[in-house]
Enzyme design. Sequence first.
Site, short mmCIF file in Angstrom:
data_model
loop_
_atom_site.label_atom_id
_atom_site.label_comp_id
_atom_site.label_asym_id
_atom_site.label_seq_id
_atom_site.Cartn_x
_atom_site.Cartn_y
_atom_site.Cartn_z
N MET A 30 -9.00 49.69 12.68
CA MET A 30 -8.38 50.43 11.59
C MET A 30 -9.33 50.47 10.38
O MET A 30 -8.91 50.75 9.26
CB MET A 30 -7.05 49.79 11.20
CG MET A 30 -6.03 49.84 12.34
SD MET A 30 -4.32 49.79 11.80
CE MET A 30 -4.27 48.22 10.95
N GLY A 31 -10.59 50.16 10.63
CA GLY A 31 -11.59 50.28 9.56
C GLY A 31 -11.55 49.12 8.58
O GLY A 31 -10.98 48.07 8.85
N LEU A 33 -14.25 47.49 7.78
CA LEU A 33 -14.90 46.62 8.77
C LEU A 33 -15.40 45.31 8.17
O LEU A 33 -15.85 45.26 7.02
CB LEU A 33 -16.08 47.36 9.40
CG LEU A 33 -15.74 48.66 10.12
CD1 LEU A 33 -17.02 49.26 10.72
CD2 LEU A 33 -14.70 48.44 11.21
N GLU A 35 -17.07 41.23 9.74
CA GLU A 35 -17.88 40.64 10.81
C GLU A 35 -17.06 40.47 12.11
O GLU A 35 -17.63 40.49 13.20
CB GLU A 35 -18.45 39.31 10.32
CG GLU A 35 -19.59 38.74 11.10
CD GLU A 35 -20.76 39.71 11.35
OE1 GLU A 35 -21.10 40.51 10.46
OE2 GLU A 35 -21.32 39.64 12.46
N GLY A 36 -15.74 40.33 11.99
CA GLY A 36 -14.90 40.24 13.20
C GLY A 36 -15.00 41.53 14.01
O GLY A 36 -15.26 41.50 15.22
N HIS A 37 -14.84 42.67 13.35
CA HIS A 37 -14.98 43.96 14.04
C HIS A 37 -16.39 44.09 14.62
O HIS A 37 -16.57 44.55 15.74
CB HIS A 37 -14.78 45.12 13.05
CG HIS A 37 -13.43 45.17 12.40
ND1 HIS A 37 -13.25 44.98 11.05
CD2 HIS A 37 -12.19 45.42 12.91
CE1 HIS A 37 -11.97 45.11 10.75
NE2 HIS A 37 -11.30 45.37 11.85
N ASP A 151 -5.83 39.16 17.34
CA ASP A 151 -4.54 39.82 17.60
C ASP A 151 -4.15 39.52 19.04
O ASP A 151 -4.16 40.39 19.92
CB ASP A 151 -4.67 41.32 17.35
CG ASP A 151 -4.94 41.62 15.89
OD1 ASP A 151 -4.00 41.94 15.17
OD2 ASP A 151 -6.11 41.50 15.47
N ARG A 188 -7.01 42.34 5.66
CA ARG A 188 -5.96 42.04 4.68
C ARG A 188 -6.32 40.87 3.76
O ARG A 188 -5.61 40.63 2.78
CB ARG A 188 -4.63 41.76 5.37
CG ARG A 188 -4.01 43.02 5.99
CD ARG A 188 -2.61 42.76 6.51
NE ARG A 188 -1.91 43.99 6.83
CZ ARG A 188 -1.76 44.51 8.07
NH1 ARG A 188 -2.28 43.88 9.11
NH2 ARG A 188 -1.11 45.64 8.26
P1 AMP Z 1 -7.88 45.92 13.03
O1 AMP Z 1 -8.88 46.81 12.35
O2 AMP Z 1 -7.37 44.83 12.17
O3 AMP Z 1 -6.83 46.68 13.78
O4 AMP Z 1 -8.72 45.16 14.16
C1 AMP Z 1 -9.47 45.86 15.11
C2 AMP Z 1 -9.95 44.91 16.18
O5 AMP Z 1 -10.73 43.89 15.58
C3 AMP Z 1 -8.79 44.21 16.91
O6 AMP Z 1 -9.11 44.11 18.30
C4 AMP Z 1 -8.77 42.85 16.27
O7 AMP Z 1 -8.26 41.84 17.10
C5 AMP Z 1 -10.25 42.62 15.99
N1 AMP Z 1 -10.42 41.62 14.93
C6 AMP Z 1 -9.85 41.62 13.71
N2 AMP Z 1 -10.19 40.51 13.02
C7 AMP Z 1 -10.99 39.79 13.86
C8 AMP Z 1 -11.65 38.53 13.74
N3 AMP Z 1 -11.55 37.78 12.64
N4 AMP Z 1 -12.36 38.10 14.80
C9 AMP Z 1 -12.46 38.85 15.94
N5 AMP Z 1 -11.86 40.04 16.09
C10 AMP Z 1 -11.13 40.51 15.08
#
Ligand code: AMP
Length: 281
Positions: A30-31, A33, A35-37, A151, A188
């Site tokens: 969902m953008g 971005l 380091e997790g993404h 998630d 968030r």
């Molecule tokens: P979101 O943009 O929050 O919908 O996340 C997109 C993808 O990034 C999803 O598969 C999340 O599980 C993954 N993601 C979000 N935060 C993290 C994180 N801290 N570590 C690893 N993956 C993450």
Amino acid sequence: MRVLNSVVALREQLGEERSQGRRSALVPTMGFLHEGHLSLVDRARQLADLVVMSIFVNPLQFGPREDLAAYPRDLERDLALAAERGVDVVFAPSAEEMYPTNPPQVTIHAPRLSDRLCGRFRPGHFEGVLTVVAKLFNVIEPDIAVFGQKDFQQSVLIRRMCQDLNMPVQIEVAPIVREADGLALSSRNVYLSPEERRAAPTLHRALRAAQSLVAQGETDAGRVRAAAHEVLAAEPLIQTQYLELVDPLALDDVQQVRPGDVLALAAFLGRTRLIDNTVLG
Ligand code: AMP
């Protein structure tokens, strides 16, 4: 890096890549971005020839009282980060492009798995998630899709969707990326006040307390949960929404902890809702 906003243009581009025998991996986001993404991009890069990232704040997965309008967005910054990390194609559609007839009349619903954990408090959320992921799979036809363990419930549902609906996409789940103090990265986290940010690593400390009890040989789920709960309860800025110890396939509560079971939580810090989890054993 190519940036495409329309389904037609994307299909054309990816059809060409596929005809040249290139295997693709999709990273749905969902953008905003972090380091997790980007760790998912690295994983995708290892697994495929072509890395496709979607950036779409999916209205269908937000409840009426949730933060759709306020959700942080910065497409320009996202595109710079994605390009730098080696993403080949970004798909960044508008809501109208994804849902030309709104609301969609056909959606994907998985009540038994969706009504657990986060789904208990976010009715309709996972229906929105599964529907948009199925649409992305149909448009992009990736060989692989990479999601984050952050998630956890989402990854369980998506795996199950692929299994039950014969979707030919290999699902990869990458580990949670954390700040140095243990807080799981999340778009968030920008909502947190300085005091809330200071309190937020308590979520991870609570999970670690449970982990270390299990490492000492404790298998009673009640005692393991209680250890985590005690840490959370000591932080007045945290309101725990749920703290559950479940098996990683059916998401049923467990009484005896077995390796692979997951301790998952959601908590509010002020108005910000954060989630975290850990695999036990
Ligand atoms: P979101 O943009 O929050 O919908 O996340 C997109 C993808 O990034 C999803 O598969 C999340 O599980 C993954 N993601 C979000 N935060 C993290 C994180 N801290 N570590 C690893 N993956 C993450």
